[in-house]
Structures are given as C-alpha cells and as structure tokens.
Design an enzyme around this catalytic site. Structure first.
Site, PDB file in Angstrom:
ATOM      1  N   ASP A 174      85.424  20.707  23.502  1.00 26.69           N
ATOM      2  CA  ASP A 174      85.201  21.754  22.428  1.00 26.69           C
ATOM      3  C   ASP A 174      85.488  21.063  20.911  1.00 26.69           C
ATOM      4  O   ASP A 174      85.333  19.851  20.813  1.00 26.69           O
ATOM      5  CB  ASP A 174      86.512  22.878  22.646  1.00 26.69           C
ATOM      6  CG  ASP A 174      85.814  24.212  22.024  1.00 26.69           C
ATOM      7  OD1 ASP A 174      85.809  24.477  20.787  1.00 26.69           O
ATOM      8  OD2 ASP A 174      85.458  24.998  23.092  1.00 26.69           O
ATOM      9  N   HIS A 215      89.072  26.626  17.655  1.00 24.96           N
ATOM     10  CA  HIS A 215      88.046  27.321  18.858  1.00 24.96           C
ATOM     11  C   HIS A 215      88.464  26.949  20.153  1.00 24.96           C
ATOM     12  O   HIS A 215      88.600  27.687  21.148  1.00 24.96           O
ATOM     13  CB  HIS A 215      86.739  26.781  18.657  1.00 24.96           C
ATOM     14  CG  HIS A 215      85.479  27.296  19.257  1.00 24.96           C
ATOM     15  ND1 HIS A 215      85.057  26.872  20.461  1.00 24.96           N
ATOM     16  CD2 HIS A 215      84.801  28.499  19.112  1.00 24.96           C
ATOM     17  CE1 HIS A 215      84.196  27.631  20.872  1.00 24.96           C
ATOM     18  NE2 HIS A 215      83.996  28.599  20.210  1.00 24.96           N
ATOM     19  N   SER A 396      81.414  31.692  24.020  1.00 22.59           N
ATOM     20  CA  SER A 396      82.406  30.677  24.128  1.00 22.59           C
ATOM     21  C   SER A 396      83.719  31.160  24.963  1.00 22.59           C
ATOM     22  O   SER A 396      84.228  30.266  25.624  1.00 22.59           O
ATOM     23  CB  SER A 396      83.074  30.360  22.817  1.00 22.59           C
ATOM     24  OG  SER A 396      82.072  29.538  22.101  1.00 22.59           O
TER      25      SER A 396
END
Length: 545
Positions: A174, A215, A396
């Site tokens: 990520d 994220h 995601s």
C-alpha cells in the site's frame, strides 16, 4: 521459528557524483552469469517457510529464483553507482543517478537496457531516517458504526466459525500505514509477534508508518484489527508483512512504483507469505511515455502484471482491487496488475449487493472474466489513522475483505493451490452460474468457502446444495443440489431471523434444480431448509431492496 533468509540487496555505499539531476532507473541485466547461488541449495535465497510452500504445492525452482549476478552488482559498485534494490524476477537493479551516467551504463556489455523509471532524488541511503512514534491511539466508534451489513453480504458470522486466519501469512502492499504501530486495535500484531516483516520501498526506509497517508491503515483494519466489542478484522489472527510500494499522493504516478511492487512481491515470496493483498493499480502516469494502452489489458505487458503472474506461479494467492474507474469514459476497465489471469481481481458492491458505480469493469476483449468476484466497497466500515471507526469507499477496501475470506479458507484447507482457491471463490459466488464483467462471479459466500456448500473438497459434494443469486432481490431464488440420490420431490421451508416460518411449499426438482418464489418477502436474512429423502439441507439467503 523459521529462519528468515532474504536475498535483498540494499547497499549503503554513497554516490559521489553530485552534478546534475538524479533520477531513478531500472538497469536490466542480460543474464545471471557468474552467480554464486545454486538451485540445488534454495536455502541460500529463500526462507524455510518459502521452501515449505514450494514443496507443498510441488513447485520447482527455476532461474527466476536465483538472485541477480554478484559480478554485475560489483561492476555497478566499481562505477560508483549505489544499488538500492535488486529484482531477481526482472533480473535488474534500481539505481538513482544522473542521466549521463545512465546513458553510459546502457553501453556496458552486461547491461540489456536502462529504463527511466521516475524523476528526482527520492531514495535515501539511510534506512533509519524516520523515528518510530510510540504514543498509543485508542479506537473510537462514537458514531456506533456496525460491520454487520458488510459481514452479512459475505455470509460471515464470527460466532459460527472458529477460523481467524491462524498460521496464514499475508503481505499488504500500500501507500502508507500511518499510526498502525500506535493504534490499539493492532497491538496484538506486535505483542504476539505477528508482524513478520515491514519496509518502505519508496524511501528505502524501515519505518512504514511515517507517511502522511492512512490508506494502508484502513485496508489493514479490514484484515487485522482486533478491538473486541468495537471492531474486528476478518483474519485478525493472521501474520502480517507491511510493504509501502505506492508513492503519495496517488496522482503522482511513475512506473517506479510498479518496480517496487515486483520487488516487494519477491521479498514476500522469500519470507514465505501465503497471500498478497494489493489495493493498487496503474495505467497512466505523469510521464505520458510510460502510459499503457487499453489493448495491453490481459497481455502480461505491464511490469506489475508480470510480477503478479510470477507471484501466483510461486504459490502465492494474489488478491488485487479492480480499480475505481468504472465511471470513466476513457478507461472504465480494470487496470494493472488487476488484469492478471491467475490473480483474484476484486470489484465492489454496495450495501444492497449491487455493483458500486465506481468499480472498474472487465475489458470485453479479455478471454477470461474480470473482475473475478466482488465484495463490499461502498460505505465500508474501517479504522483510520486517528483510531476512528469511519466509512470509506473504493475497491481498495473490497480486496482486503476477499483477502480475509482467503485467509480463513486457507486455514481450513491449507493444501489449496492459488488456482484451486480462486476456483472456490468463483464457485461460491452469487453469480457463479452467470458471471459477467461487472461483478464477475458475484459476491463470495464465506460459509461456502469453508466447505458447507459446493466445491471444497470434491468428496463433500454429495450432501451439499446451493442457493443463488445470494444476496438476492425478492423474487425468484434458484436452488441446486449435488446429491444424485435425492428424490425430485422436496419440501421447502423458509424462516426469518427470529424463527418465524414464512414459506412452506412443495417443489419438484428437475436435474437437481428448482426455483423458490420469494416474491413479496421483505429484505433481510433468512434460513432456507430443503427437506429431502436424504435428510434436511439448510442454508442462508440475504434479500436486499
């Protein structure tokens, strides 16, 4: 404890040439001559855990397993070139030099090509630039958000299963894992030694938490968070590797990130991971000369797709988000490496089980269906870097839900190869009989994946049946039984979640198949019992608006 032996060259010889703009390049070598490693001794370059995985699946060692030539790396050192990373799968190295140095290097007799990968000086020669913060961050769910809907869509009930991902090693790629080492929901990863490896490839740094980007924190929460009574990841007992391969902001894209993706996959392979989770994708870049074409989809042309293909071939179940370009007029399709045939590409559905508008679709010219399956991706409940339980949108967050399902399934059936596990996802999907390029084979059913229904293993099919589509809209629900000894005349009973009987009817099966009429039934979770001459078959169905 397994011996961790990673052939991973990150050297600390400083570059001396200070003239001109330094850029990042990938140097591809012509061959692997003069290597000091042997395929007869894989312990030189793979961990015990990686070797065990190869043995379990009967995977032979090949030239891709051998590290790059020591002689070629030494030659770069003699040119006073700092080698940051090497890639055995792509047979090359990442360097950071001036353009004239790169041009001269391309003329060397051991060099095949020198590829411009990204502008500017980004990699650091020190791996200890950023200190580790240690102040604890508590989990806060003051908005009382519930994971129930996203769990119900995949038929997950923590009370009804024992699997928690124990013994499974997952690598998460990520763009940053801000505060993961401080958020109390992840304390167990450190206290129980479940964090096996971590690295930031963007800056050649051992600290993956320093980026101002959470994220990856949100993604990881869906897999690993453990805060009883507040939030639980699907596979919180799994072991984890954290790798930063994506530069931030995400709009600042260059192909260097694809090289990092592949190098991280190699490291994951060497450590011995079972699953890679990647919520990243590539198609166009800041430098238009790096852009891919739509016709490249499915051709194994992109750097990351080549890496994903090899990862699967090495026995790693590779889960990749489909992408969020479904509403794009120019590129609504899955990007790279989501086009990889052997990988599990995951699209997004909303809380009613329908395709999320942003979820990328499959390219119609591909010979195989993409995305493979779809899981919740709209208003998904996650934990952010402040410890707050919030909702987020995107494929995601669909990918780690699928990764959690895969981890629980591999805990139950560790002998499943990546291909077999992918097939199990397909066969458990709500659209297994009618896959499409919008949501693939549909929403996977965890209880199917764990062997209650369908295909794992083959010998268990005799007393199994399937209800589909599931989730379904009120209307016609299809039933299929696999036991040839079941008489066509069966009785159907449907109960609501408080045990009230709402349907009781006779049904005649034709070739083991029939239709259950749920017209007018309110949305909710229901239990379906099929009474046969061989005994009762019990399943669950989710009805949405």
């Amino acid at each position: 404890m397994n011996r961790l032996f990673i052939i991973y060259l990150i050297l600390i010889i400083p570059a001396i040439n200070v003239f001109g703009q330094k850029n990042r390049y990938f140097v591809q070598f012509k061959d692997k001559k003069h290597t000091s490693y042997s395929l007869n001794n894989p312990g030189q370059f793979l961990s015990d855990r990686a070797i065990e995985r190869r043995n379990r699946f009967g995977i032979e060692y090949d030239s891709l397993d051998l590290p790059v030539s020591n002689a070629y790396i030494d030659s770069l050192h003699k040119e006073n070139i700092h080698v940051f990373y090497t890639s055995k799968w792509l047979n090359g190295a990442i360097i950071q030099v001036e353009e004239n140095v790169a041009e001269a290097l391309s003329l060397k007799n051991y060099v095949d090509t020198v590829v411009f990968a990204a502008p500017g000086f980004r990699l650091t020669t020190s791996q200890n630039t950023y200190p580790f913060d240690e102040n604890p961050v508590n989990v806060d769910n003051s908005n009382n958000l519930s994971q129930a809907n996203q769990n119900n869509l995949i038929n997950y009930n923590k009370e009804s299963i024992e699997q928690r991902g124990n013994g499974i090693l997952i690598a998460v790629f990520d763009g940053g894992f801000k505060n993961v080492n401080q958020i109390t929901a992840f304390d167990h990863l450190y206290g129980s030694n479940k964090l096996i490896d971590q690295f930031d490839f963007i800056e050649n740094e051992i600290n993956p938490y320093h980026h101002n980007n959470d994220h990856g924190t949100k993604v990881l929460s869906l897999i690993s968070a453990f805060s009883p009574g507040i939030y639980l990841g699907l596979a919180y007992d799994a072991e984890i590797c954290l790798y930063v391969t994506e530069d931030y902001p995400f709009s600042n894209e260059y192909r260097i990130e694809e090289y990092y993706w592949v190098i991280a996959a190699e490291r994951a392979d060497s450590v011995g991971v079972d699953i890679i989770n990647s919520s990243l994708g590539y198609n166009t870049f800041e430098d238009a000369t790096m852009d891919y074409e739509i016709t490249d989809i499915g051709q194994n042309i992109s750097i990351s797709s080549m890496g994903a293909k090899i990862a699967v071939e090495k026995g790693i179940f590779t889960v990749i988000s489909a992408g969020n370009s479904g509403n794009s007029s120019s590129w609504p399709y899955t990007a790279f490496p989501a086009d990889t045939d052997g990988a599990l590409t995951v699209g997004a559905v909303n809380n009613t089980g329908n395709k999320s508008g942003f979820s990328s679709i499959g390219y119609p010219e591909q010979e195989y269906i993409k995305p493979d399956i779809s899981t919740p991706g709209s208003q998904v409940v996650v934990i952010n870097s402040s410890g707050n339980v919030i909702t987020s949108n995107g494929t995601s967050f669909s990918a780690p839900i699928a990764t959690g399902i895969a981890a629980l399934t591999l805990e139950t059936f560790p002998e499943l190869t990546p291909s077999q596990l992918k097939t199990a996802f397909h066969e458990s999907g709500s659209q297994a009989e009618i896959p499409n390029r919008l949501i693939g084979y549909g929403i996977p059913d965890l209880m199917v994946m764990l062997g209650e229904v369908l295909s794992i293993p083959e010998e268990k099919k005799s007393d199994i049946f399937k209800l589909y589509p599931n989730p379904a809209n009120p209307g016609l629900l299809k039933l299929k039984v696999f036991n040839e000894n079941i008489h066509p005349n069966v009785e159907i009973k449907v109960y609501n979640n408080v045990g009230g009987e709402i349907i009781s009817s006779a049904l005649i099966l034709i070739n083991g198949e029939g239709i259950i009429d749920l017209t007018g039934v309110s949305p909710g979770n229901y239990v379906v019992i099929v009474r046969t001459n061989q005994g009762d078959l019990t399943g669950k169905v989710i009805l949405t608006d």
